[in-house]
Design a protein around this motif. Structure first.
Motif, short mmCIF file in Angstrom:
data_model
loop_
_atom_site.label_atom_id
_atom_site.label_comp_id
_atom_site.label_asym_id
_atom_site.label_seq_id
_atom_site.Cartn_x
_atom_site.Cartn_y
_atom_site.Cartn_z
N VAL A 2 0.53 -1.24 -0.12
CA VAL A 2 -0.70 -0.23 0.24
C VAL A 2 0.81 1.04 0.01
CG1 VAL A 2 -1.42 1.38 1.00
CG2 VAL A 2 -1.15 -1.18 0.83
N PHE A 3 1.67 1.27 1.21
CA PHE A 3 2.41 1.93 0.95
C PHE A 3 3.50 2.22 -0.86
CE2 PHE A 3 2.31 1.43 5.76
CZ PHE A 3 1.88 1.93 6.33
N ILE A 4 4.46 1.67 -0.80
CA ILE A 4 4.46 2.00 -2.25
C ILE A 4 3.87 1.66 -3.27
CG2 ILE A 4 6.45 -0.12 -3.90
CD1 ILE A 4 7.44 -1.67 -0.91
N ASP A 5 2.66 1.27 -3.57
CA ASP A 5 1.97 1.92 -4.91
C ASP A 5 1.68 3.43 -4.55
OD1 ASP A 5 2.55 -0.83 -6.21
OD2 ASP A 5 0.26 -1.42 -5.36
N ALA A 6 1.08 3.57 -3.54
CA ALA A 6 0.89 4.54 -3.24
C ALA A 6 1.69 6.28 -3.50
CB ALA A 6 -0.01 5.33 -1.42
N LYS A 7 3.14 5.30 -3.04
CA LYS A 7 4.21 6.28 -3.00
C LYS A 7 4.66 6.70 -5.14
CE LYS A 7 8.59 5.22 -3.43
NZ LYS A 7 9.15 5.01 -4.56
N ARG A 52 2.94 5.66 -7.75
CA ARG A 52 1.63 5.39 -8.29
C ARG A 52 0.08 6.62 -8.80
NH1 ARG A 52 -0.34 -0.56 -9.36
NH2 ARG A 52 -1.58 0.58 -11.40
N TYR A 53 -0.63 6.09 -6.99
CA TYR A 53 -1.47 6.57 -6.87
C TYR A 53 -1.42 7.97 -6.06
CZ TYR A 53 -3.11 2.01 -7.74
OH TYR A 53 -3.60 0.93 -7.64
N TYR A 54 -0.47 8.11 -5.34
CA TYR A 54 -0.04 9.89 -4.35
C TYR A 54 1.09 9.66 -4.18
CZ TYR A 54 -4.88 7.54 -3.10
OH TYR A 54 -6.82 6.74 -3.61
N PRO A 55 1.39 10.17 -5.09
CA PRO A 55 2.95 10.75 -5.01
C PRO A 55 3.07 11.58 -4.34
CG PRO A 55 2.68 10.58 -7.26
CD PRO A 55 1.25 9.99 -6.37
N PHE A 56 4.42 12.11 -3.23
CA PHE A 56 4.23 12.71 -2.24
C PHE A 56 3.80 14.30 -3.22
CE2 PHE A 56 6.36 9.34 -0.07
CZ PHE A 56 6.20 9.08 1.50
N ASP A 57 4.78 14.27 -4.07
CA ASP A 57 4.92 15.42 -4.73
C ASP A 57 3.36 16.61 -5.21
OD1 ASP A 57 5.11 14.03 -6.59
OD2 ASP A 57 6.81 15.65 -7.70
N VAL A 58 2.74 15.04 -5.90
CA VAL A 58 1.23 14.84 -6.13
C VAL A 58 0.28 15.06 -5.14
CG1 VAL A 58 -0.86 14.85 -8.06
CG2 VAL A 58 1.98 15.18 -7.98
N VAL A 59 -0.18 14.01 -4.26
CA VAL A 59 -0.65 14.54 -3.47
C VAL A 59 -0.54 14.28 -2.08
CG1 VAL A 59 -3.05 13.22 -2.31
CG2 VAL A 59 -2.22 12.56 -5.10
N PRO A 60 0.17 15.32 -1.59
CA PRO A 60 0.82 15.45 -0.05
C PRO A 60 -0.28 14.93 1.37
CG PRO A 60 0.50 17.79 -0.89
CD PRO A 60 0.47 16.52 -2.12
N GLY A 61 -2.09 15.11 0.62
CA GLY A 61 -2.68 15.02 1.33
C GLY A 61 -3.02 13.60 1.95
N PHE A 62 -2.73 12.95 0.78
CA PHE A 62 -2.97 11.34 1.39
C PHE A 62 -2.26 11.55 2.46
CE2 PHE A 62 -1.46 7.11 0.83
CZ PHE A 62 -2.26 6.22 1.27
N TRP A 63 -0.91 12.17 1.94
CA TRP A 63 0.15 11.22 3.86
C TRP A 63 -0.27 12.00 4.70
CZ3 TRP A 63 3.03 7.63 1.66
CH2 TRP A 63 2.52 7.12 0.36
N ASP A 64 -0.52 12.96 4.41
CA ASP A 64 -0.74 13.45 6.10
C ASP A 64 -2.74 13.09 6.59
OD1 ASP A 64 0.85 15.95 5.34
OD2 ASP A 64 -0.82 17.35 4.14
#
Length: 161
Positions: A8-13, A15-27
């Motif tokens: 989940v973490f690796i695919d998010a980073k 594919r789905y929620y890169p840190f620079d595009v979707v920081p809201g996911f990580w927050d």
């Protein structure tokens, strides 16, 4: 309570929620953890920190309470899960050996111990003989599981501009 799998973490980073595009996911993950909803386990943490990338740095910055220690896994849960794996005729001996030495085993056993839901991208019933899948292991010992998108919907997470 949810326990998050490495994929989940690796695919998010990636594919789905890169840190620079979707920081809201990580927050949101951090906020959900601070609300005692989301955790991971020590074995998953160990897999993530060996990558030495942005994901590694993110998980290291998470509160220490985000990672549940292996010592908290109940012996009965470990025994039940390993007993199932060792007696399931579907899997090769190599598949069982690999499963019992991997983060997946500890993730499912920990979820069994604390009655948590495992969150993974893996799918059940793939018929694999060479790899024990997390959802199949969960179902064998009565642990609930879901994919990350279902978790986000259940928790009503939304990432808007």
């Amino acid at each position: 309570m949810y326990l998050i799998d490495t994929n989940v973490f690796i695919d998010a980073k990636n594919r789905y929620y890169p840190f620079d595009v979707v920081p809201g996911f990580w927050d949101w993950l951090k906020s959900a953890h601070l609300s005692a909803k989301i955790y991971t386990v020590e074995a998953v943490y160990d897999e993530v920190v060996c990558t030495a990338d942005e994901l590694c740095e993110w998980i290291k910055r998470m509160p220490k309470t985000f990672t549940l220690p292996a010592g908290d896994i109940g012996a009965a849960s470990l025994t039940r899960l390993s007993g199932w794996a060792n007696t399931c005729p579907q899997y090769t001996r190599a598949a069982v050996f690999e499963f019992l030495g991997a983060a997946d085993y500890f993730l499912v056993a920990h979820a069994h111990t604390v009655s948590a839901t495992v969150v993974t991208h893996e799918r059940a019933g793939t018929g694999s003989r060479n790899r024990v899948k997390i959802p199949d292991a969960c179902e064998a010992v009565g642990v609930s599981w879901m994919n990350p998108f279902d978790m986000l919907r259940t928790e009503q997470a939304a990432f808007r501009l």
